[in-house]
Design a protein around this motif. Sequence first.
Motif, PDB file in Angstrom:
ATOM      1  N   TYR A  27    -150.227  59.195 -56.420  1.00 21.35           N
ATOM      2  CA  TYR A  27    -148.894  58.911 -56.917  1.00 21.35           C
ATOM      3  C   TYR A  27    -148.743  59.444 -58.332  1.00 21.35           C
ATOM      4  O   TYR A  27    -149.541  59.122 -59.207  1.00 21.35           O
ATOM      5  N   THR A  29    -146.686  59.609 -61.816  1.00 18.48           N
ATOM      6  CA  THR A  29    -145.786  58.761 -62.582  1.00 18.48           C
ATOM      7  C   THR A  29    -145.265  59.537 -63.787  1.00 18.48           C
ATOM      8  O   THR A  29    -145.836  60.540 -64.192  1.00 18.48           O
ATOM      9  N   PHE A  33    -142.261  55.288 -66.657  1.00 11.40           N
ATOM     10  CA  PHE A  33    -142.782  54.278 -65.722  1.00 11.40           C
ATOM     11  C   PHE A  33    -143.703  53.294 -66.416  1.00 11.40           C
ATOM     12  O   PHE A  33    -143.612  52.087 -66.206  1.00 11.40           O
ATOM     13  N   TRP A  34    -144.603  53.783 -67.250  1.00  6.79           N
ATOM     14  CA  TRP A  34    -145.608  52.903 -67.847  1.00  6.79           C
ATOM     15  C   TRP A  34    -144.976  51.937 -68.838  1.00  6.79           C
ATOM     16  O   TRP A  34    -145.365  50.773 -68.904  1.00  6.79           O
ATOM     17  N   LEU A  37    -143.307  49.382 -66.740  1.00  5.37           N
ATOM     18  CA  LEU A  37    -144.295  48.489 -66.124  1.00  5.37           C
ATOM     19  C   LEU A  37    -144.738  47.418 -67.118  1.00  5.37           C
ATOM     20  O   LEU A  37    -144.841  46.245 -66.767  1.00  5.37           O
ATOM     21  N   VAL A  73    -147.712  50.861 -58.450  1.00  5.41           N
ATOM     22  CA  VAL A  73    -147.431  52.295 -58.492  1.00  5.41           C
ATOM     23  C   VAL A  73    -147.033  52.792 -57.099  1.00  5.41           C
ATOM     24  O   VAL A  73    -146.085  53.572 -56.955  1.00  5.41           O
ATOM     25  N   ALA A  76    -143.533  51.602 -56.431  1.00  2.00           N
ATOM     26  CA  ALA A  76    -142.560  52.434 -57.145  1.00  2.00           C
ATOM     27  C   ALA A  76    -142.377  53.778 -56.436  1.00  2.00           C
ATOM     28  O   ALA A  76    -141.268  54.308 -56.369  1.00  2.00           O
ATOM     29  N   PHE A  77    -143.463  54.322 -55.892  1.00  5.21           N
ATOM     30  CA  PHE A  77    -143.365  55.573 -55.132  1.00  5.21           C
ATOM     31  C   PHE A  77    -142.479  55.385 -53.907  1.00  5.21           C
ATOM     32  O   PHE A  77    -141.573  56.172 -53.648  1.00  5.21           O
ATOM     33  N   SER A  80    -138.887  55.136 -54.776  1.00  3.33           N
ATOM     34  CA  SER A  80    -138.308  56.451 -55.059  1.00  3.33           C
ATOM     35  C   SER A  80    -138.018  57.216 -53.771  1.00  3.33           C
ATOM     36  O   SER A  80    -136.960  57.837 -53.641  1.00  3.33           O
ATOM     37  N   THR A 123    -141.990  60.855 -57.141  1.00  8.15           N
ATOM     38  CA  THR A 123    -142.556  60.409 -58.409  1.00  8.15           C
ATOM     39  C   THR A 123    -142.242  58.934 -58.611  1.00  8.15           C
ATOM     40  O   THR A 123    -141.103  58.509 -58.426  1.00  8.15           O
ATOM     41  N   SER A 124    -143.236  58.176 -58.989  1.00  8.47           N
ATOM     42  CA  SER A 124    -143.029  56.763 -59.295  1.00  8.47           C
ATOM     43  C   SER A 124    -142.316  56.661 -60.636  1.00  8.47           C
ATOM     44  O   SER A 124    -142.942  56.734 -61.688  1.00  8.47           O
ATOM     45  N   SER A 125    -141.013  56.538 -60.576  1.00  9.24           N
ATOM     46  CA  SER A 125    -140.205  56.449 -61.788  1.00  9.24           C
ATOM     47  C   SER A 125    -138.855  55.843 -61.432  1.00  9.24           C
ATOM     48  O   SER A 125    -138.498  55.747 -60.259  1.00  9.24           O
TER      49      SER A 125
END
Length: 160
Positions: A27, A29, A33-34, A37, A73, A76-77, A80, A123-125
Amino acid sequence: MIRALWVVPTLLVTALWAWWGVTTDYYVTLNDFWGLLIMAELLNPADPRSLHNGFFPIGYPLLLRLFGGSSVVAFAFMLSVAAAGLTLLQVGAFLAQRAGATLAAAGVVLAAGHPLFFQHAVTSSPDMPMTATLVSGVLLFIGALERDAPRQAMAAGALI
């Protein structure tokens, strides 16, 4: 049946993206994202200051906090990917209504194949969920204008 043919590429692409993420367990990111999170981890209903950020809205961190669990994560993926699928369905429905199923299918394939759309779809965002929300609002607003529906226009404004 042929009128809804544009749905097939939408579902295939969305399923392919989901399968790819799940099978590879890889995944990507973004920096956003961080920070979000961390914001999600610090949410505390007893501390109202944790529920407000001067830059980021609360929606995405709240989703991460409520549903992310230990594999945030991956969640989140999948969020998306689902948002990308919803966006493609909305674009396809809009095009099918105005230009026909063939052009709708072509539009869905072109949108899904665009490098930036693909990048944000996998993208995990917060970018693709925001895109789906924005597209929903814009299409709802277009519908409100066509039907002269002020309440629908207000709902669209809330989404936008």
